[in-house]
Write an enzyme that holds these catalytic residues in place. Structure first.
Site, PDB file in Angstrom:
ATOM      1  N   LYS A   9      38.448  42.474  40.724  1.00  0.00           N
ATOM      2  CA  LYS A   9      38.567  42.442  42.189  1.00  0.00           C
ATOM      3  C   LYS A   9      39.523  43.506  42.701  1.00  0.00           C
ATOM      4  CE  LYS A   9      40.137  38.221  42.580  1.00  0.00           C
ATOM      5  NZ  LYS A   9      40.117  37.669  41.228  1.00  0.00           N
ATOM      6  N   ARG A  84      41.024  31.125  48.298  1.00  0.00           N
ATOM      7  CA  ARG A  84      40.922  30.771  46.893  1.00  0.00           C
ATOM      8  C   ARG A  84      40.567  29.309  46.699  1.00  0.00           C
ATOM      9  NH1 ARG A  84      43.766  34.935  44.124  1.00  0.00           N
ATOM     10  NH2 ARG A  84      43.880  34.603  41.889  1.00  0.00           N
ATOM     11  N   ARG A 123      45.281  43.637  29.695  1.00  0.00           N
ATOM     12  CA  ARG A 123      45.669  44.255  30.960  1.00  0.00           C
ATOM     13  C   ARG A 123      47.166  44.574  31.016  1.00  0.00           C
ATOM     14  NH1 ARG A 123      44.035  41.508  36.573  1.00  0.00           N
ATOM     15  NH2 ARG A 123      45.471  39.849  35.972  1.00  0.00           N
ATOM     16  N   ARG A 153      51.729  41.539  32.790  1.00  0.00           N
ATOM     17  CA  ARG A 153      52.104  40.583  33.827  1.00  0.00           C
ATOM     18  C   ARG A 153      52.413  39.254  33.164  1.00  0.00           C
ATOM     19  NH1 ARG A 153      47.626  40.717  38.495  1.00  0.00           N
ATOM     20  NH2 ARG A 153      47.664  38.467  38.174  1.00  0.00           N
ATOM     21  N   ARG A 164      44.874  29.667  34.472  1.00  0.00           N
ATOM     22  CA  ARG A 164      44.302  30.335  35.654  1.00  0.00           C
ATOM     23  C   ARG A 164      42.790  30.203  35.678  1.00  0.00           C
ATOM     24  NH1 ARG A 164      46.408  35.943  34.634  1.00  0.00           N
ATOM     25  NH2 ARG A 164      45.211  36.611  36.431  1.00  0.00           N
TER      26      ARG A 164
HETATM   27  P1  ADP Z   1      44.030  37.244  39.521  1.00  0.00           P
HETATM   28  O1  ADP Z   1      42.859  37.302  40.444  1.00  0.00           O
HETATM   29  O2  ADP Z   1      43.918  38.218  38.393  1.00  0.00           O
HETATM   30  O3  ADP Z   1      44.379  35.853  39.088  1.00  0.00           O
HETATM   31  P2  ADP Z   1      45.874  37.702  41.726  1.00  0.00           P
HETATM   32  O4  ADP Z   1      46.795  38.842  41.758  1.00  0.00           O
HETATM   33  O5  ADP Z   1      44.779  37.637  42.730  1.00  0.00           O
HETATM   34  O6  ADP Z   1      45.320  37.734  40.249  1.00  0.00           O
HETATM   35  O7  ADP Z   1      46.698  36.327  41.837  1.00  0.00           O
HETATM   36  C1  ADP Z   1      47.806  36.038  41.033  1.00  0.00           C
HETATM   37  C2  ADP Z   1      48.420  34.697  41.385  1.00  0.00           C
HETATM   38  O8  ADP Z   1      48.900  34.699  42.754  1.00  0.00           O
HETATM   39  C3  ADP Z   1      47.495  33.487  41.324  1.00  0.00           C
HETATM   40  O9  ADP Z   1      47.354  32.988  40.016  1.00  0.00           O
HETATM   41  C4  ADP Z   1      48.206  32.506  42.271  1.00  0.00           C
HETATM   42  O10 ADP Z   1      49.332  31.924  41.653  1.00  0.00           O
HETATM   43  C5  ADP Z   1      48.724  33.417  43.357  1.00  0.00           C
HETATM   44  N1  ADP Z   1      47.775  33.538  44.488  1.00  0.00           N
HETATM   45  C6  ADP Z   1      47.139  34.680  44.872  1.00  0.00           C
HETATM   46  N2  ADP Z   1      46.332  34.452  45.928  1.00  0.00           N
HETATM   47  C7  ADP Z   1      46.455  33.137  46.221  1.00  0.00           C
HETATM   48  C8  ADP Z   1      45.886  32.276  47.200  1.00  0.00           C
HETATM   49  N3  ADP Z   1      44.996  32.710  48.114  1.00  0.00           N
HETATM   50  N4  ADP Z   1      46.254  30.949  47.214  1.00  0.00           N
HETATM   51  C9  ADP Z   1      47.127  30.487  46.322  1.00  0.00           C
HETATM   52  N5  ADP Z   1      47.707  31.229  45.378  1.00  0.00           N
HETATM   53  C10 ADP Z   1      47.387  32.543  45.315  1.00  0.00           C
END
Ligand code: ADP
Ligand code: ZN
Length: 205
Positions: A9, A84, A123, A153, A164
């Site tokens: 993404k 999400r 990654r 990370r 996750r």
């Molecule tokens: P990935 O898609 O690889 O899991 P992101 O950078 O999109 O990585 O998200 C990392 C973390 O940030 C998530 O695991 C969550 O803890 C938090 N997060 C991101 N976006 C949201 C959201 N819309 N609602 C709740 N938590 C979020």
């Protein structure tokens, strides 16, 4: 932009937003920045992000509202990592109504779970500019873009990855059905080269 963690993404969102000259709003990037800077929201979000849980909706909603305010809403924007879950999707829909905007398209990047686990384990991200790299890219653990140090990370450690993916399956994946019913969903295969995936996305927007 929808898809499992590691589906690509962030990488694709960056390319698409550059092409259309619109802001790329990544809730993950914003949260990580708040955490690094030790802000109020960052302190609240830290334990959730690092253990692979979703941050509470109200915290994320505040962040989003600040990001889409003002001129950014005029030309449109690309959301990455939000909504999400179904509750966030409903809040988002109200938010868009309020600013007189709408959702043109939801791109769902589809990658199988075996490949996801492999990708996330490999990654690395730059600790300065947040550029994402795989192992072997960027020489000797140095970012090809800015020379910063490539790090893993915290939430890309194996036990957190598993959590996750579980959260994704239970809370986020129902959004594909939700947006399909609303007639805006496009599924795009996320395997192959980055350029191939970008092409597939562009065919759909
Ligand atoms: P990935 O898609 O690889 O899991 P992101 O950078 O999109 O990585 O998200 C990392 C973390 O940030 C998530 O695991 C969550 O803890 C938090 N997060 C991101 N976006 C949201 C959201 N819309 N609602 C709740 N938590 C979020
Ligand atoms: Zn860098």
């Amino acid at each position: 932009m929808l898809g499992a963690p590691g589906a690509g993404k962030g990488t694709q969102a960056e390319k698409i937003s550059k092409k259309f000259e619109i802001p790329h709003i990544s809730t993950g990037d914003i949260l990580r920045k708040e955490i690094r800077e030790g802000t109020g929201p960052g302190l609240k979000a830290k334990e959730y992000v690092e253990s692979g849980k979703l941050v509470p909706d109200e915290l994320v909603v505040d962040i989003i509202e600040n990001s889409i305010k003002g001129d950014k809403a005029g030309k449109g924007f690309l959301m990455d990592g939000f909504p999400r879950n179904i509750a966030q999707a409903k809040i988002f829909s109200d938010m868009l109504d309020r600013i007189g905007s709408g959702l043109d398209k939801v791109i769902n990047i589809v990658v199988g779970s075996d490949e996801i686990i492999e990708r996330l384990g490999k990654r690395r991200v730059c600790n300065k500019c947040q550029q994402i790299s795989g192992i072997g890219e960027g020489q000797d653990g140095v970012c090809a873009k800015c020379g910063g140090k490539l790090i893993k990370r915290r939430d890309d450690e194996e036990d957190v990855i598993r959590h996750r993916l579980q959260v994704y399956k239970e809370e986020t994946s129902p959004l594909t059905e939700y947006y399909k019913e609303r007639g805006v969903l496009a599924n795009v295969r996320g395997t192959g080269s980055e350029e191939e995936v970008t092409e597939r996305i562009l065919e759909n927007i």
